[in-house]
Design an enzyme around this catalytic site. Structure first.
Site, PDB file in Angstrom:
ATOM      1  N   LYS A 136       0.834  -1.213   0.000  1.00 34.39           N
ATOM      2  CA  LYS A 136       0.000   0.000   0.000  1.00 34.39           C
ATOM      3  C   LYS A 136       0.863   1.256   0.000  1.00 34.39           C
ATOM      4  O   LYS A 136       0.643   2.185  -0.773  1.00 34.39           O
ATOM      5  CB  LYS A 136      -0.906  -0.007   1.245  1.00 34.39           C
ATOM      6  CG  LYS A 136      -1.522   1.344   1.567  1.00 34.39           C
ATOM      7  CD  LYS A 136      -2.373   1.308   2.807  1.00 34.39           C
ATOM      8  CE  LYS A 136      -1.678   1.645   4.103  1.00 34.39           C
ATOM      9  NZ  LYS A 136      -1.475   3.059   4.402  1.00 34.39           N
ATOM     10  N   ASN A 137       1.868   1.277   0.883  1.00 32.84           N
ATOM     11  CA  ASN A 137       2.627   2.512   1.046  1.00 32.84           C
ATOM     12  C   ASN A 137       3.642   2.748  -0.069  1.00 32.84           C
ATOM     13  O   ASN A 137       4.295   3.785  -0.108  1.00 32.84           O
ATOM     14  CB  ASN A 137       3.294   2.554   2.433  1.00 32.84           C
ATOM     15  CG  ASN A 137       2.251   2.728   3.524  1.00 32.84           C
ATOM     16  OD1 ASN A 137       1.089   3.041   3.230  1.00 32.84           O
ATOM     17  ND2 ASN A 137       2.644   2.529   4.770  1.00 32.84           N
TER      18      ASN A 137
ATOM     19  N   CYS B 246      -5.821  12.905  12.930  1.00 33.95           N
ATOM     20  CA  CYS B 246      -5.570  11.490  12.669  1.00 33.95           C
ATOM     21  C   CYS B 246      -5.487  10.800  14.031  1.00 33.95           C
ATOM     22  O   CYS B 246      -4.845  11.320  14.940  1.00 33.95           O
ATOM     23  CB  CYS B 246      -4.252  11.371  11.916  1.00 33.95           C
ATOM     24  SG  CYS B 246      -3.762   9.694  11.629  1.00 33.95           S
TER      25      CYS B 246
ATOM     26  N   ILE C 128       7.939   6.854  16.791  1.00 28.91           N
ATOM     27  CA  ILE C 128       7.524   7.584  15.587  1.00 28.91           C
ATOM     28  C   ILE C 128       6.246   8.381  15.876  1.00 28.91           C
ATOM     29  O   ILE C 128       6.174   9.573  15.585  1.00 28.91           O
ATOM     30  CB  ILE C 128       7.276   6.620  14.389  1.00 28.91           C
ATOM     31  CG1 ILE C 128       8.458   5.659  14.214  1.00 28.91           C
ATOM     32  CG2 ILE C 128       7.000   7.403  13.102  1.00 28.91           C
ATOM     33  CD1 ILE C 128       9.763   6.287  13.806  1.00 28.91           C
TER      34      ILE C 128
ATOM     35  N   ARG D 150      -8.844  -0.269   4.515  1.00 32.45           N
ATOM     36  CA  ARG D 150      -7.983   0.767   3.917  1.00 32.45           C
ATOM     37  C   ARG D 150      -6.639   0.182   3.494  1.00 32.45           C
ATOM     38  O   ARG D 150      -6.026   0.645   2.543  1.00 32.45           O
ATOM     39  CB  ARG D 150      -7.700   1.868   4.949  1.00 32.45           C
ATOM     40  CG  ARG D 150      -8.863   2.780   5.208  1.00 32.45           C
ATOM     41  CD  ARG D 150      -8.418   3.946   6.045  1.00 32.45           C
ATOM     42  NE  ARG D 150      -7.185   4.516   5.485  1.00 32.45           N
ATOM     43  CZ  ARG D 150      -6.354   5.298   6.127  1.00 32.45           C
ATOM     44  NH1 ARG D 150      -6.586   5.619   7.371  1.00 32.45           N
ATOM     45  NH2 ARG D 150      -5.270   5.775   5.546  1.00 32.45           N
TER      46      ARG D 150
HETATM   47  N1  EPU Z   1       6.930  14.490  10.744  1.00 29.61           N
HETATM   48  C1  EPU Z   1       7.098  15.810  11.039  1.00 29.61           C
HETATM   49  N2  EPU Z   1       6.908  16.720  10.033  1.00 29.61           N
HETATM   50  C2  EPU Z   1       6.576  16.365   8.773  1.00 29.61           C
HETATM   51  C3  EPU Z   1       6.406  14.991   8.479  1.00 29.61           C
HETATM   52  C4  EPU Z   1       6.597  14.075   9.490  1.00 29.61           C
HETATM   53  O1  EPU Z   1       7.409  16.184  12.165  1.00 29.61           O
HETATM   54  O2  EPU Z   1       6.422  17.247   7.918  1.00 29.61           O
HETATM   55  C5  EPU Z   1       7.131  13.479  11.793  1.00 29.61           C
HETATM   56  C6  EPU Z   1       5.869  12.675  12.106  1.00 29.61           C
HETATM   57  O3  EPU Z   1       5.046  13.343  13.024  1.00 29.61           O
HETATM   58  C7  EPU Z   1       6.439  11.391  12.645  1.00 29.61           C
HETATM   59  C8  EPU Z   1       7.704  11.214  11.837  1.00 29.61           C
HETATM   60  O4  EPU Z   1       8.015  12.504  11.301  1.00 29.61           O
HETATM   61  O5  EPU Z   1       6.791  11.539  13.996  1.00 29.61           O
HETATM   62  C9  EPU Z   1       7.632  10.217  10.724  1.00 29.61           C
HETATM   63  O6  EPU Z   1       6.489  10.441   9.929  1.00 29.61           O
HETATM   64  P1  EPU Z   1       6.495  10.202   8.376  1.00 29.61           P
HETATM   65  O7  EPU Z   1       6.407  11.521   7.675  1.00 29.61           O
HETATM   66  O8  EPU Z   1       7.643   9.323   8.003  1.00 29.61           O
HETATM   67  O9  EPU Z   1       5.129   9.438   8.146  1.00 29.61           O
HETATM   68  P2  EPU Z   1       4.311   9.473   6.805  1.00 29.61           P
HETATM   69  O10 EPU Z   1       5.251   9.548   5.678  1.00 29.61           O
HETATM   70  O11 EPU Z   1       3.221  10.470   6.886  1.00 29.61           O
HETATM   71  C10 EPU Z   1       4.317   6.907   6.309  1.00 29.61           C
HETATM   72  C11 EPU Z   1       3.318   5.798   6.203  1.00 29.61           C
HETATM   73  C12 EPU Z   1       2.757   5.485   7.571  1.00 29.61           C
HETATM   74  C13 EPU Z   1       3.916   5.085   8.483  1.00 29.61           C
HETATM   75  C14 EPU Z   1       4.957   6.209   8.514  1.00 29.61           C
HETATM   76  C15 EPU Z   1       6.195   5.856   9.325  1.00 29.61           C
HETATM   77  C16 EPU Z   1       2.384   6.025   3.978  1.00 29.61           C
HETATM   78  C17 EPU Z   1       1.193   6.284   3.144  1.00 29.61           C
HETATM   79  N3  EPU Z   1       2.238   6.173   5.301  1.00 29.61           N
HETATM   80  O12 EPU Z   1       3.619   8.030   6.817  1.00 29.61           O
HETATM   81  O13 EPU Z   1       1.894   4.357   7.396  1.00 29.61           O
HETATM   82  O14 EPU Z   1       3.433   4.855   9.788  1.00 29.61           O
HETATM   83  O15 EPU Z   1       5.383   6.512   7.169  1.00 29.61           O
HETATM   84  O16 EPU Z   1       6.810   4.747   8.804  1.00 29.61           O
HETATM   85  O17 EPU Z   1       3.420   5.665   3.481  1.00 29.61           O
HETATM   86  C18 EPU Z   1       0.043   2.986   7.824  1.00 29.61           C
HETATM   87  O18 EPU Z   1       0.298   2.398   6.744  1.00 29.61           O
HETATM   88  O19 EPU Z   1      -0.765   2.541   8.661  1.00 29.61           O
HETATM   89  C19 EPU Z   1       0.729   4.235   8.123  1.00 29.61           C
HETATM   90  C20 EPU Z   1       0.301   5.106   9.026  1.00 29.61           C
END
Ligand code: EPU
Length: 422
Positions: free
Chosen positions: A22-23, A118, A331, A401
């Protein structure tokens, strides 16, 4: 609303084939906005999030052909007038934020709804915006929308660091803007999750020039134009990990097929340490459960550490541990909504800040429980499989989802599980 009803205690036997990730597929779909040629993606799982991303691309003028049976998506984005990703769609799925970088790079403007709240905690997008601003976008937030425009993105050096480490979708967004920017972009502290690496491979097939793929530093030489491409997404390591944990809870000869064991090293380590027996042969992993898992300390970290997306499922496993386990979430410190539901099934868990202290009990008992987010819902299904009696997991749309036909796959392995409509 559908619910899943499980009669616990049936052993899981046999092979289960793991779907595409998915991701990987969600940000990759946004890459279709970077070209007017066709992007064909295979091994696309049949998921609600994929349908949502299709709708968002359609709202942005893309033609979407989705062969759900074959798992093939054909995307062509040759109408470039539309630039708005509306709130109604974006609010249901944060990955839709990934259209921002491609829209800016190719159309010079974008209006994308802020994703909003969220249940797994505050999920800021400041790093996405900071990275795009460094590339020369001017960005304002107005009426709940990110309004961004540029007269041309220019390569630069960007440090993308959050308190928790790197950002997966933030890296994807900035990367997809940089591939069409003028000159060289260096993204320091880039995420290197397998899904991000997969995105890089797809972009390379489209003609992007990216060095350092799989490392913490991506170097991108912008090109004028990208072409269409065909790409098959990698196996979903989170789905694989979920089934392996199910096998370690109540398996009797369960194997996951079509996986990349290299993507699952931290998970395999946790399973081994807890006493499960593992056999890895090529892209197949077999698991035999311990009598009761040995307790352990587990901390979620960016890849290659233990993934936050398996924290809840690992907790369901350790609920039956032979002692006290500590599970720390680095995280998303608030990603513990499943704790209260596991307590309803007889688990003994105490939360202290971003750590859950799990006092293992010999058995869980079935109960009606409520799913509130994707991974937490999967944890409740796992707990239901091993619990005594009946478990009803309500609001299973959360699980749909991100898990392709999870109830059907578990039924084929021997679980007493059914989906009840209404
Ligand atoms: N963060 C910030 N600022 C930003 C972006 C992120 O502070 O602008 C912080 C977040 O709050 C968090 C950390 O950085 O503490 C990591 O977040 P990240 O941005 O890596 O998460 P994401 O890219 O939004 C993806 C996956 C998530 C998964 C996370 C961590 C997708 C669609 N989503 O989210 O997947 O938990 O990486 O590996 O790729 C799931 O599939 O259930 C899911 C939530």
């Amino acid at each position: 609303m559908d619910r899943i009803v499980i009669q616990g205690g049936e052993p899981l036997r046999g092979d289960v084939s793991i779907s595409g990730a998915k991701n990987s597929v969600l940000p990759m779909m946004a890459a279709a906005l970077l070209t007017d040629e066709e992007l064909v993606i295979s091994r696309v799982p049949s998921l609600r999030d994929v349908s949502t991303q299709c709708k968002i691309l359609e709202a942005l003028g893309a033609r979407v052909l989705h062969d759900d049976q074959k798992g093939v998506l054909r995307l062509r984005s040759d109408n470039e007038d539309l630039v708005t990703a509306p709130y109604d769609l974006v609010k249901t799925m944060r990955a839709s934020i990934c259209v921002l970088g491609p829209l800016l790079a190719r159309r010079g403007r974008a209006k994308v709804s802020l994703p909003g709240g969220c249940v797994i905690g505050v999920r800021p997008i400041d790093l996405h915006l900071k990275g795009l601003q460094s590339l020369g976008a001017s960005i304002e937030v107005r009426g709940g929308y990110i309004e961004a425009e540029t007269d041309g993105l220019r390569g630069t050096t960007i440090y993308l660091g959050s308190a928790a480490g790197s950002t997966v979708l933030g890296t994807a967004n900035v990367l997809m803007a940089a591939v069409l920017a003028d000159g060289r972009t260096v993204i320091e502290n880039a995420a290197h999750e397998p899904e991000l690496v997969d995105l890089c491979h797809c972009l390379q097939k489209m003609g992007a020039k990216i060095d350092g793929v799989g490392s913490h530093c991506l170097e991108v030489e912008g090109v004028d134009k990208l072409s269409g491409a065909e790409h098959t997404v990698i196996a979903d390591r989170i789905e694989a990990g979920t089934f392996l944990l199910a096998g370690a809870m109540i398996g009797d000869g369960l194997s996951v097929l079509d996986v990349v064991p290299q993507h699952l090293l931290a998970v395999l380590e946790v399973l081994r340490e807890s006493g499960a027996n593992l056999q890895v042969e090529g892209n197949r992993i077999s698991v035999e459960p311990p009598d009761r898992p040995r307790p352990m300390d587990l901390t979620t970290l960016p890849h290659p550490g233990f993934p936050t997306d398996l924290q809840a499922q690992a907790m369901a496993y350790l609920c039956r541990g032979n002692g006290v386990s500590m599970i720390s979430e680095r995280i998303y410190p608030d990603r513990f909504i499943h704790v209260a539901e596991l307590l309803r099934m007889g688990a003994q868990i105490r939360k202290e800040g971003a750590t859950a202290i799990v006092n293992g009990v010999p058995r869980l008992s079935g109960a009606p429980v409520m799913a509130s987010e994707l991974r937490g819902s999967a944890a409740l299904v796992l707990a239901g499989l091993v619990a005594e009696g009946e478990t009803e997991v309500h609001r299973v749309y959360h699980i749909d989802r991100g898990y392709e036909r999870i109830d059907e796959k578990l039924r084929l392995l021997g679980a007493h599980i059914e989906r009840v409509a209404g």
